[in-house]
Each structure stands twice: as C-alpha cells, then as structure tokens.
Design an enzyme around this catalytic site. Structure first.
Site, PDB file in Angstrom:
ATOM      1  N   GLY A   1      25.038  28.289  57.601  1.00 26.34           N
ATOM      2  CA  GLY A   1      24.749  27.669  58.906  1.00 26.34           C
ATOM      3  C   GLY A   1      24.307  26.221  58.793  1.00 26.34           C
TER       4      GLY A   1
ATOM      5  N   ARG B   1      11.134  31.797  54.198  1.00 21.00           N
ATOM      6  CA  ARG B   1      10.700  32.114  52.824  1.00 21.00           C
ATOM      7  C   ARG B   1      10.257  30.858  52.092  1.00 21.00           C
ATOM      8  NH1 ARG B   1      16.172  35.064  51.667  1.00 21.00           N
ATOM      9  NH2 ARG B   1      16.161  36.264  53.582  1.00 21.00           N
TER      10      ARG B   1
ATOM     11  N   GLU C   1      32.296  35.744  54.626  1.00 23.24           N
ATOM     12  CA  GLU C   1      31.960  36.874  53.765  1.00 23.24           C
ATOM     13  C   GLU C   1      32.740  38.131  54.144  1.00 23.24           C
ATOM     14  OE1 GLU C   1      27.846  35.525  54.521  1.00 23.24           O
ATOM     15  OE2 GLU C   1      27.385  36.537  52.645  1.00 23.24           O
TER      16      GLU C   1
ATOM     17  N   ASN D   1      19.734  30.494  56.976  1.00 26.17           N
ATOM     18  CA  ASN D   1      18.378  30.991  57.125  1.00 26.17           C
ATOM     19  C   ASN D   1      17.840  31.417  55.762  1.00 26.17           C
ATOM     20  OD1 ASN D   1      16.286  31.350  58.764  1.00 26.17           O
ATOM     21  ND2 ASN D   1      17.048  33.226  59.714  1.00 26.17           N
ATOM     22  N   GLY D   2      18.677  32.135  55.029  1.00 28.43           N
ATOM     23  CA  GLY D   2      18.422  32.377  53.607  1.00 28.43           C
ATOM     24  C   GLY D   2      19.363  31.465  52.833  1.00 28.43           C
TER      25      GLY D   2
ATOM     26  N   ASN E   1      28.104  45.787  57.951  1.00 27.83           N
ATOM     27  CA  ASN E   1      26.975  45.102  57.316  1.00 27.83           C
ATOM     28  C   ASN E   1      25.716  45.667  57.964  1.00 27.83           C
ATOM     29  OD1 ASN E   1      25.037  43.345  56.418  1.00 27.83           O
ATOM     30  ND2 ASN E   1      26.138  41.487  57.020  1.00 27.83           N
TER      31      ASN E   1
ATOM     32  N   HIS F   1      23.923  36.516  48.000  1.00 27.16           N
ATOM     33  CA  HIS F   1      25.006  35.725  48.633  1.00 27.16           C
ATOM     34  C   HIS F   1      26.247  35.648  47.752  1.00 27.16           C
ATOM     35  CE1 HIS F   1      21.649  33.276  50.803  1.00 27.16           C
ATOM     36  NE2 HIS F   1      22.128  34.194  51.635  1.00 27.16           N
TER      37      HIS F   1
ATOM     38  N   ARG G   1      28.903  46.101  53.101  1.00 27.89           N
ATOM     39  CA  ARG G   1      28.122  45.123  52.338  1.00 27.89           C
ATOM     40  C   ARG G   1      26.903  45.835  51.742  1.00 27.89           C
ATOM     41  NH1 ARG G   1      23.794  40.992  54.574  1.00 27.89           N
ATOM     42  NH2 ARG G   1      23.370  39.892  52.629  1.00 27.89           N
TER      43      ARG G   1
HETATM   44  P1  AMP Z   1      22.895  31.237  58.822  1.00 26.11           P
HETATM   45  O1  AMP Z   1      21.741  32.040  58.277  1.00 26.11           O
HETATM   46  O2  AMP Z   1      23.916  30.900  57.795  1.00 26.11           O
HETATM   47  O3  AMP Z   1      23.475  31.807  60.086  1.00 26.11           O
HETATM   48  O4  AMP Z   1      22.279  29.818  59.259  1.00 26.11           O
HETATM   49  C1  AMP Z   1      21.277  29.703  60.231  1.00 26.11           C
HETATM   50  C2  AMP Z   1      20.723  28.279  60.186  1.00 26.11           C
HETATM   51  O5  AMP Z   1      21.778  27.361  60.437  1.00 26.11           O
HETATM   52  C3  AMP Z   1      19.634  28.001  61.225  1.00 26.11           C
HETATM   53  O6  AMP Z   1      18.549  27.332  60.621  1.00 26.11           O
HETATM   54  C4  AMP Z   1      20.334  27.102  62.209  1.00 26.11           C
HETATM   55  O7  AMP Z   1      19.465  26.204  62.826  1.00 26.11           O
HETATM   56  C5  AMP Z   1      21.302  26.372  61.324  1.00 26.11           C
HETATM   57  N1  AMP Z   1      22.384  25.808  62.133  1.00 26.11           N
HETATM   58  C6  AMP Z   1      23.361  26.473  62.775  1.00 26.11           C
HETATM   59  N2  AMP Z   1      24.136  25.606  63.491  1.00 26.11           N
HETATM   60  C7  AMP Z   1      23.630  24.375  63.256  1.00 26.11           C
HETATM   61  C8  AMP Z   1      23.952  23.063  63.683  1.00 26.11           C
HETATM   62  N3  AMP Z   1      24.982  22.846  64.512  1.00 26.11           N
HETATM   63  N4  AMP Z   1      23.205  22.038  63.224  1.00 26.11           N
HETATM   64  C9  AMP Z   1      22.169  22.245  62.393  1.00 26.11           C
HETATM   65  N5  AMP Z   1      21.794  23.470  61.958  1.00 26.11           N
HETATM   66  C10 AMP Z   1      22.514  24.510  62.382  1.00 26.11           C
END
Ligand code: AMP
Length: 403
Positions: free
Chosen positions: A329, A239, A384, A209-210, A7, A178, A89
């Site tokens: 996340g 964003r 993924e 995040n996204g 990736n 996604h 990816r």
């Molecule tokens: P991702 O882009 O899928 O890795 O997600 C990242 C986001 O998930 C960030 O905003 C993190 O703060 C949130 N996140 C990850 N672990 C937790 C958690 N245990 N509780 C709340 N938010 C989380």
C-alpha cells in the site's frame, strides 16, 4: 480453470474467485466480524458491490460464500462443481513447508502444530481447511505459505545467536513473512528485465500496514527483515519493528504489565500510531505531518530511516543489487515515502528520478530511477492472490478430477 482463493484470519475470511485460463478476477469479497456482533459478507463482481448477512463461524462463512457465488441472481457460478481447486493462504509454514503443498489430513495437522508460532492465524487457516473439506470434500485444496519463499535463507541469516540447543529444541529462528508478495514481484521484475528469475539479484520492499524487506540472490530469498514473528524489522503501522528486548522488561516493570501484554502493545499500539499519536495509516499520518504535527513527521522519518537501513544492509549482503522494488500500500502509492527512503544513496549507486517517481499512473509497473542510477528502482503492484492461484493451478493441474 476456476480457483477460489481464501485468506482466513481469526475473525475474517477474504475470498477471490479467479478464472485461471486467462488469470482474470471473477469476484471477490470479505466475510468480516465472523463470530462477533453484526457480521457481514461483502461481494464484488462486475463493478458492483453487495452486502450479505455474515456468519457465526468459519464453516458457516464458507457455506455462505459458496451460496453467494452460485446464487441464481448475482452468482458468478452455475454450481460448486465449477470450482476446480481452492488455495489457502497460510501465515506460518515454519521449517516444515518449503513450497506450496496439496492439503491432506497430515498437512492440516502440521499446520495446526505450527499454531504456537502464529496463534492468531494458523488456527483460523486450519478451521477453514476443515470447513472446506466438509462442504466440498472432492475439491482439491492447496496451502500457500507466507514463509515458504524465505526457507532458502542460509543459516547465518535465519539464526539468532541464542544457545544452539534452544534453537534446535524450540525452532526459534527467523522465518519472515510476505513471501508470496516478494516472490510475485521478483518474478514480475524478471519479466520486466527480460531475464530468467534465477539470475535476478534484487531488494524487494513490501511496505504496507505490515512491512518487510527481502534480499534476493539468484531469484531466492537470502535474508528478510521480519523474524520469528512479523514484529521484527522495519517500523510499521502499529508494530515497533526492531527493538532491544530489554525494552520489554522496562515496560513490564514500569507499566506493571505482563510480557504478553507488552507484546500486544508492541504489535498493536506502536509504529506510526504510537510515535505520531494520530494514526497507523500512512496517509493520515502524512496529512498530519503536512499540517505541522511534529510527532507525525517524526513517525514518518522513523519508518523511512528503518527501510533505508535495511536497503543499505542488503546492498552489502548482495554485494550490490541490480534493482530495488517497491510494493504494498505505501510502497506502491506514496511517492513521498519512496523519495525519503532513497534520498542520499548515490554512494550506493541509487538515484531516484523525482519526476518519474511522482508522476505516473498508479497501479502499473514503473521504472522510477534516474538514467545515471546504477541500481534500477521499480514500483511493481503486488498480487498475492494471483500468485496463490498460479501455485494452486500448477499443483492441481495433474490431479485426476474426482468430482
Ligand atoms: P497495505 O497493508 O498494503 O494495504 O497498505 C496499507 C497502507 O498503505 C496504509 O498505511 C495506507 O495509508 C497506505 N496507502 C494506501 N494508499 C495510499 C496512498 N494513495 N498514499 C499513501 N499511502 C497509501
């Protein structure tokens, strides 16, 4: 069968080595800060993590990852020949790639041609594919596209109501993103429901995040919240999500910025970060909100409200869904976000069980809707890389081994 999943971003290259005979992860890591100062490569295996010197370009990064994987001391492979295939990816497959595809020179050129739509990603993917070809010329490579799952959207969902000639000439339309995650979770949902995936109608919410929300009818994407680029849709970490395009003109004139600068601002400085003034990270913003920071609370409210609106819209698109799935996340980890998004939706047949939503072991599939909820609500951790490795395995399994 051992598959290396890559990736690549403009200055990073995440990798995973999977044994696809049993779908087990063997090792993974990230080449960070490629071409920048102090680059490094992380390498995790057997519960340990090591860090190695980084790379000055993508070709060197690939070579170093392979060296790490076959290293006599900590390597998980005896030699490169153990790798059966590589899966890459690809962020933008545009209108061209409708499914995962075996890579050849023509495919690489097409991915390169789509760089205008994903200038930060597609050029890096191309660099990486060419580097792999140079370093491991006999190992088949497969491209897995974030956009492919959404190519089933009907015209009325993917078109913008701009002049038709411009759509035709410039391919300006919704592509979504996604796709690999939405596809993985709907396939997993089908297994959980004990149904053929082609019979599943669901709304999948990938919130990280996204973030993107997808309406799935009979196992296929029929609408999704991200657009021509991942800027469109719900409120995200940095964003803005959906916005009146006139805002761009206002910001250009009031802040004396170019259109490019305002687009960077909307991509990198807005969302949770811009509204809260604290952080793009949901956890950090939540902590601040708990401590009484009103802007942090407002940022979380905006995010939840924007997701709720898409769920409502897609309930209408699907004429009711049998399930809503949370992943990503935030979707997997924040019970507060899930509760806030789905509160007061009984009229649509959606009722969450607050206890179940809060109290379950993270990282597992969980049903969090109440018994009287017409629509089932699940948390399904996404994977993924596993989806990519499954595609890669499927495509290369019938190729003659020419190693
Ligand atoms: P991702 O882009 O899928 O890795 O997600 C990242 C986001 O998930 C960030 O905003 C993190 O703060 C949130 N996140 C990850 N672990 C937790 C958690 N245990 N509780 C709340 N938010 C989380």
């Amino acid at each position: 069968m051992k598959i290396l999943i890559i990736n690549a971003g403009s200055s990073s290259l995440k990798y995973q080595l999977l044994d696809m005979d049993n779908e087990k992860l063997i090792a993974k890591g990230n080449c960070e800060k490629i071409g920048l100062s102090d680059p490094f490569i992380s390498y995790k295996h057997d519960g340990k993590e090591e860090v190695f010197a980084g790379a000055k370009n993508h070709e060197e990064a690939i070579k170093k990852v392979l060296d790490i994987l076959v290293d006599k001391k900590g390597g998980m492979l005896k030699n490169f020949d153990e790798i059966d295939a590589i899966g890459h990816r690809v962020v933008m497959g545009g209108w061209i790639f409708k499914e995962s595809t075996l890579i050849d020179d023509k495919v690489i050129d097409e991915i390169d041609r789509l760089s205008e739509m994903a200038p930060l990603h597609n050029p890096a993917h191309v660099l990486c594919m060419r580097a792999c070809k140079k370093v491991m010329p006999k190992i088949p490579q497969v491209a897995i596209f974030d956009t492919a799952f959404h190519t089933t959207m009907p015209e009325k969902a993917f078109m913008y109501a701009i002049k038709y000639e411009d759509y035709e000439k410039y391919h300006i339309r919704r592509y979504g993103a996604h796709g690999t995650s939405h596809r993985y979770v709907v396939q997993t949902l089908a297994k959980v429901l004990g149904k053929d995936v082609n019979k599943v109608n669901a709304i999948t919410c990938h919130i990280g995040n996204g973030s993107s929300i997808t309406a799935i009818k009979n196992g296929q994407s029929v609408d999704t919240s991200m657009g021509l680029t991942p800027l469109q849709g719900v409120v995200m970490g940095t964003r803005s999500g959906d916005i009146d395009p006139t805002v761009v003109q206002f910001l250009c004139s009031h802040k004396n910025k170019t259109v490019d600068e305002v687009l960077t601002y909307l991509n990198k400085e807005c969302g949770l970060l811009g509204v809260s003034g604290v952080s793009s990270d949901h956890r950090e913003t939540s902590k601040e909100a708990e401590n009484g920071n009103k802007r942090a609370k407002l940022a979380l409210d905006l995010l939840a409200y924007s997701v709720k609106k898409y769920i409502g819209a897609y309930m209408a698109v699907l004429n009711g869904a049998e399930a809503i799935v949370f992943t990503g996340g935030i979707g997997e980890n924040s019970f507060e976000a899930r509760e806030q998004i789905l509160e007061d939706m009984e009229a649509l047949g959606i009722v969450i069980d607050k206890d179940k939503n809060k109290n379950f072991k993270r990282g597992q599939i969980e049903l969090i809707s109440a018994e009287n909820s017409k629509v089932k609500v699940y948390v399904i951790p996404t994977d993924e890389e596993l989806m990519m490795a499954r595609d890669t395995k499927e495509i290369v399994k019938n190729l003659k081994k020419s190693k």
